[in-house]
Design a protein around this motif. Structure first.
Motif, PDB file in Angstrom:
ATOM      1  N   LYS A  12      -1.463  -9.264   2.327  1.00  0.00           N
ATOM      2  CA  LYS A  12      -0.925 -10.078   1.180  1.00  0.00           C
ATOM      3  C   LYS A  12       0.010  -9.589   0.345  1.00  0.00           C
ATOM      4  O   LYS A  12       0.870  -8.962   0.715  1.00  0.00           O
ATOM      5  CB  LYS A  12      -2.208 -10.640   0.557  1.00  0.00           C
ATOM      6  N   GLN A  65       4.229 -11.278   7.370  1.00  0.00           N
ATOM      7  CA  GLN A  65       3.353 -12.700   6.875  1.00  0.00           C
ATOM      8  C   GLN A  65       3.949 -14.010   7.038  1.00  0.00           C
ATOM      9  O   GLN A  65       3.307 -14.813   6.787  1.00  0.00           O
ATOM     10  CB  GLN A  65       2.934 -12.234   5.244  1.00  0.00           C
ATOM     11  N   ASN A  66       5.089 -14.012   7.445  1.00  0.00           N
ATOM     12  CA  ASN A  66       6.043 -15.121   7.455  1.00  0.00           C
ATOM     13  C   ASN A  66       7.459 -14.951   8.090  1.00  0.00           C
ATOM     14  O   ASN A  66       7.554 -14.055   8.056  1.00  0.00           O
ATOM     15  CB  ASN A  66       6.317 -15.741   5.918  1.00  0.00           C
ATOM     16  N   ARG A 101      -0.845 -20.043   2.738  1.00  0.00           N
ATOM     17  CA  ARG A 101       0.582 -20.484   2.711  1.00  0.00           C
ATOM     18  C   ARG A 101       0.454 -22.174   2.967  1.00  0.00           C
ATOM     19  O   ARG A 101       1.393 -22.854   2.419  1.00  0.00           O
ATOM     20  CB  ARG A 101       1.439 -19.771   3.952  1.00  0.00           C
ATOM     21  N   GLN A 105       2.437 -23.402  -0.098  1.00  0.00           N
ATOM     22  CA  GLN A 105       3.771 -23.660   0.058  1.00  0.00           C
ATOM     23  C   GLN A 105       3.742 -24.862   1.083  1.00  0.00           C
ATOM     24  O   GLN A 105       4.731 -25.251   1.546  1.00  0.00           O
ATOM     25  CB  GLN A 105       4.298 -22.307   1.042  1.00  0.00           C
ATOM     26  N   GLU A 107       2.689 -25.796   4.018  1.00  0.00           N
ATOM     27  CA  GLU A 107       3.082 -25.216   5.377  1.00  0.00           C
ATOM     28  C   GLU A 107       2.042 -26.270   6.261  1.00  0.00           C
ATOM     29  O   GLU A 107       0.948 -25.938   6.187  1.00  0.00           O
ATOM     30  CB  GLU A 107       3.165 -24.063   5.618  1.00  0.00           C
TER      31      GLU A 107
END
Ligand code: PGA
Length: 252
Positions: A12, A65-66, A101, A105, A107
């Protein structure tokens, strides 16, 4: 053919400094050599290079992570990191759809399908995370809800090769709470998700399904003993090299 076992540490937004990330990666790299399972560390984007440097040559894979959902390797996309840029940093796998996320965010749905597509196209292993919140679990609707999310994300990708896909079941109420799912409940969900995956694509029999949510050295063996739990996605305990290695040994 038995499914490959995976233990993946999601760091993280930890630690603060690149120096500390490099040290943690180096500790993992040194102690992972005798393991008979795949192990990966997933530092924050800020530390991919530093951690990757410590992991290079060793058995621990580097994850991100993304990644950017857009079909471009570079361009005017402030704050984004493309799959190709991750590959260039030595990244082998990427988390998609982690509940933090999804919550922070926003998503969901199509964006997650696009991210998986970008990963598959560029040779990164996507690790798709799914899981229900506490209200859904208490309503008893969790199997249907998580399966519906999985089908929604994967249906646009039916013509892709899924051989590198990893799935992680992470009940949201178990993430970072110390309250892990009991292994029987987790196994029931994994069995259900396996059946759903197989309904979409026959090759999904080889897809590893990991459990995540307060996995610790003290409970890892109970998950490892379940027929449909093929590894762990570990948050908090992955920041302590000895704990993470104890968990990896349980799946080795
Ligand atoms: P946790 O996190 O192990 O700290 O519960 C798991 C995750 O978020 O992947």
């Amino acid at each position: 053919m038995p499914r490959q076992q995976w233990v993946i540490g999601n760091w993280k937004m930890n630690p603060v400094t690149a120096k500390a990330a490099a040290e943690l990666a180096s500790d993992l790299s040194q102690s992972a050599s005798k393991l008979n399972c795949s192990v990966a560390a997933v530092p924050s984007a800020a530390h991919l290079a530093a951690a990757g440097n410590s992991l290079s040559e060793g058995p621990v894979l580097l994850g991100a992570q993304n990644l950017c959902a857009l079909e471009v390797a570079s361009g005017a996309h402030t704050g984004e990191i493309s799959a190709e840029q991750l590959k260039d940093l030595g990244v082998s796998l990427v988390l998609v759809g982690h509940s933090e996320r999804r919550a922070n965010q926003g998503e969901a749905g199509d964006v997650l399908s696009q991210k998986i597509q970008r990963a598959l196209e560029s040779g990164l292993r996507p690790v798709l995370c799914v899981g229900e919140d506490l209200a859904t679990r208490e309503s008893g609707n969790h199997l249907e809800q998580v399966a519906a999310d999985l089908v929604r994300v994967l249906t646009p990708l039916l013509d892709q090769d899924w051989s590198t896909l990893i799935l992680a079941y992470e009940p949201i109420w178990a993430i970072g709470t110390g309250r892990s799912a009991n292994p029987e409940d987790a196994e029931q969900m994994h069995q259900h998700l396996r059946a759903v995956l197989l309904g979409l694509k026959a090759e999904a029999q080889h897809t590893p399904i990991l459990y995540g949510g307060s996995v610790k050295p003290s409970n890892a063996a109970a998950y490892a003993a379940c027929a449909n739990i093929d590894g762990a996605l570990v948050g908090g305990a992955s920041l302590i090299a000895d704990d993470f290695m104890d968990i990896a040994r349980a799946f080795s």
